[in-house]
Enzyme design. Structure first.
Site, PDB file in Angstrom:
ATOM      1  N   ASN A  16      -1.611   8.655   4.869  1.00  0.00           N
ATOM      2  CA  ASN A  16      -0.408   8.289   4.132  1.00  0.00           C
ATOM      3  C   ASN A  16      -0.583   8.327   2.612  1.00  0.00           C
ATOM      4  O   ASN A  16       0.397   8.462   1.880  1.00  0.00           O
ATOM      5  CB  ASN A  16      -0.002   6.873   4.600  1.00  0.00           C
ATOM      6  N   HIS A  17      -1.822   8.236   2.115  1.00  0.00           N
ATOM      7  CA  HIS A  17      -2.034   8.098   0.662  1.00  0.00           C
ATOM      8  C   HIS A  17      -1.618   9.371  -0.088  1.00  0.00           C
ATOM      9  O   HIS A  17      -1.608  10.474   0.476  1.00  0.00           O
ATOM     10  CB  HIS A  17      -3.520   7.804   0.365  1.00  0.00           C
ATOM     11  N   ILE A  18      -1.299   9.209  -1.376  1.00  0.00           N
ATOM     12  CA  ILE A  18      -1.080  10.363  -2.264  1.00  0.00           C
ATOM     13  C   ILE A  18      -1.683  10.030  -3.630  1.00  0.00           C
ATOM     14  O   ILE A  18      -1.704   8.865  -4.029  1.00  0.00           O
ATOM     15  CB  ILE A  18       0.418  10.721  -2.475  1.00  0.00           C
TER      16      ILE A  18
ATOM     17  N   LYS B 228       2.391  19.016   0.066  1.00  0.00           N
ATOM     18  CA  LYS B 228       3.080  18.594   1.301  1.00  0.00           C
ATOM     19  C   LYS B 228       3.369  19.802   2.207  1.00  0.00           C
ATOM     20  O   LYS B 228       3.279  19.695   3.430  1.00  0.00           O
ATOM     21  CB  LYS B 228       4.365  17.828   0.971  1.00  0.00           C
TER      22      LYS B 228
ATOM     23  N   THR C 232      10.142   2.570  -2.349  1.00  0.00           N
ATOM     24  CA  THR C 232       8.875   1.973  -2.804  1.00  0.00           C
ATOM     25  C   THR C 232       8.887   1.906  -4.332  1.00  0.00           C
ATOM     26  O   THR C 232       9.591   2.684  -4.995  1.00  0.00           O
ATOM     27  CB  THR C 232       7.666   2.813  -2.340  1.00  0.00           C
TER      28      THR C 232
ATOM     29  N   MET D 175      -9.776   8.899  -2.630  1.00  0.00           N
ATOM     30  CA  MET D 175      -9.720  10.041  -1.718  1.00  0.00           C
ATOM     31  C   MET D 175      -9.901  11.387  -2.434  1.00  0.00           C
ATOM     32  O   MET D 175      -9.683  12.434  -1.831  1.00  0.00           O
ATOM     33  CB  MET D 175      -8.411  10.035  -0.934  1.00  0.00           C
TER      34      MET D 175
ATOM     35  N   TYR E  70       3.241  18.245  -6.203  1.00  0.00           N
ATOM     36  CA  TYR E  70       3.379  17.368  -5.013  1.00  0.00           C
ATOM     37  C   TYR E  70       3.892  18.153  -3.813  1.00  0.00           C
ATOM     38  O   TYR E  70       3.336  18.085  -2.712  1.00  0.00           O
ATOM     39  CB  TYR E  70       4.327  16.235  -5.392  1.00  0.00           C
TER      40      TYR E  70
END
Ligand code: NDP
Ligand SMILES: C[C@H](CCC(=O)NCCS(=O)(=O)O)[C@H]1CC[C@H]2[C@@H]3C(=O)C[C@@H]4C[C@H](O)CC[C@]4(C)[C@H]3CC[C@]12C
Length: 312
Positions: free
Chosen positions: A138-140, A206, A239, A112, A202
């Site tokens: 949802n990906h990061i 967001k 996770t 991405m 990060y």
């Protein structure tokens, strides 16, 4: 003429203070009850049948919360189209989705950081499923969990993966989502709502997601665009990647990814504007943000074993 003594006057002042205190407590309690009811209502109307036959893209679905969302959707009988970089993992997730009852399940591997790929995912998914009902972003991209190192280029790259690919996919998917009256689910974090140490790049990405999607939602109202946007504000989830990154530093328990994944799907299907998971860890601290920001910062800092970071 009778002059009132100072004593009863002091008593009256005390009575007034007591009454005010009681009133304040009542107002705070009622506000608490109102907010709890307001934010909890809606979830109960969910029925898994809402997802049967729906056409869904899930990004970042080779592991973690994305993988769990794919499994829930499969159990609910949805068409599932997943993406991430690691083909081997995607293959396994797709076969498990088919075992669990997905109407169809397909994957496309890629990164991405490439906007042409982000666009292609949507086009291939629409071709394969014949339209689109849910776009789950949802990906990061990989980032470090430590003091900000001054690397501007890392922030630029992370913005491409965590923000601009979301924007690209939204722009590409919008005509199909308008046609189906569909939904966009954007996975964010408490780090996108308040300042978070050791997650500067990060957290930047967001916060930006909130700016883009909350503003777009406003325009949808003016334009009468029947596409819902659900921004998901998550606290610490168990996770592997999150635990590897922060387990020794964060003094808070991690919430279960399976339950988290289901909460996000429910919120999206019910077209809620925001989902907070876990509610008490994600929403309650936020009530302080505008009224007692220094206190919120203090509470947040209390969750960190900062000496573990300093020793690294
Ligand atoms: N876990 C937590 O504590 C929290 C998570 N969140 C949010 O939840 C979401 C999911 O997080 P989580 O499940 O923990 O993360 P994971 O690391 O488990 O999953 C991330 C996914 O993104 C994919 N990915 C990574 N880099 C790229 C890339 N360059 N291009 C395309 N895909 C990529 C990964 O697959 P691959 O490597 O195969 O590409 C993987 O499928 C994120 O948006 C995160 O911000 C929010 C708050 C807390
Ligand atoms: C740093 C995490 C990014 C994930 C990543 O790149 N991991 C790779 C590590 S590995 O290669 O060893 O596997 C962040 C992803 C989710 C973040 C957490 C989050 O969003 C919720 C909390 C927000 C709070 O403000 C800070 C703590 C968080 C638990 C936060 C920590 C960093 C992440 C795990």
């Amino acid at each position: 003429m009778c002059m009132p003594s100072s004593h009863p006057r002091r008593l009256r002042a005390k009575d007034t203070t007591d009454t005010m205190g009681l009133l304040l407590k009542l107002i705070v309690a009622s506000l608490g009850i109102f907010l709890a009811l307001y934010f909890y209502t809606g979830q109960d109307d969910f029925n898994p049948e809402m997802l049967r036959g729906k056409r869904v893209i899930v990004t970042g679905a080779s592991s973690g919360i994305g993988e769990q969302m794919a499994y829930h959707l499969a159990r609910m009988g949805a068409h599932v189209f997943i993406t991430a970089r690691t083909e081997e993992k995607l293959k396994k997730v797709v076969s498990k989705c088919l075992e669990l009852g997905a109407a169809t399940a397909h994957y496309i591997p890629g990164s991405m950081d490439d906007m042409a790929f982000a666009e292609r995912v949507v086009k291939e998914a629409v071709k394969s499923m014949g339209g689109l009902d849910f776009l789950i972003l949802n990906h990061i991209g990989y980032t470090y969990f430590n003091y900000f190192d001054g690397n501007v280029d890392h922030i630029r790259k992370l913005l491409e993966i965590n923000l601009l690919s979301y924007v690209t996919m939204t722009v590409t998917a919008l005509p199909m989502l308008k046609e189906s009256g569909g939904s966009i689910i954007v996975v964010s974090s408490v780090a996108g709502k308040y300042g978070s140490p050791f997650s500067v790049p990060y957290s930047t990405t967001k916060f930006a997601l909130d700016g883009f999607f909350s503003s777009l939602r406003q325009e949808f109202h003016f334009q009468k665009t029947n596409v819902s946007i659900t921004l998901c504000v998550l606290s610490y989830i168990d996770t592997d990647s999150a635990k590897n990154a922060v387990a020794s530093v964060i003094n808070a328990p991690a919430a279960p990814k399976e339950e988290c994944a289901l909460a996000l799907i429910k919120g999206g299907a019910l077209r809620q504007r925001e989902v907070y998971y876990q509610y008490q860890a994600a929403k309650i601290p936020l009530l302080l943000r505008d009224w007692a920001p220094d206190f919120l910062d203090y509470i947040v800092r209390k969750n960190y074993n900062v000496e573990k970071i300093d020793k690294q």
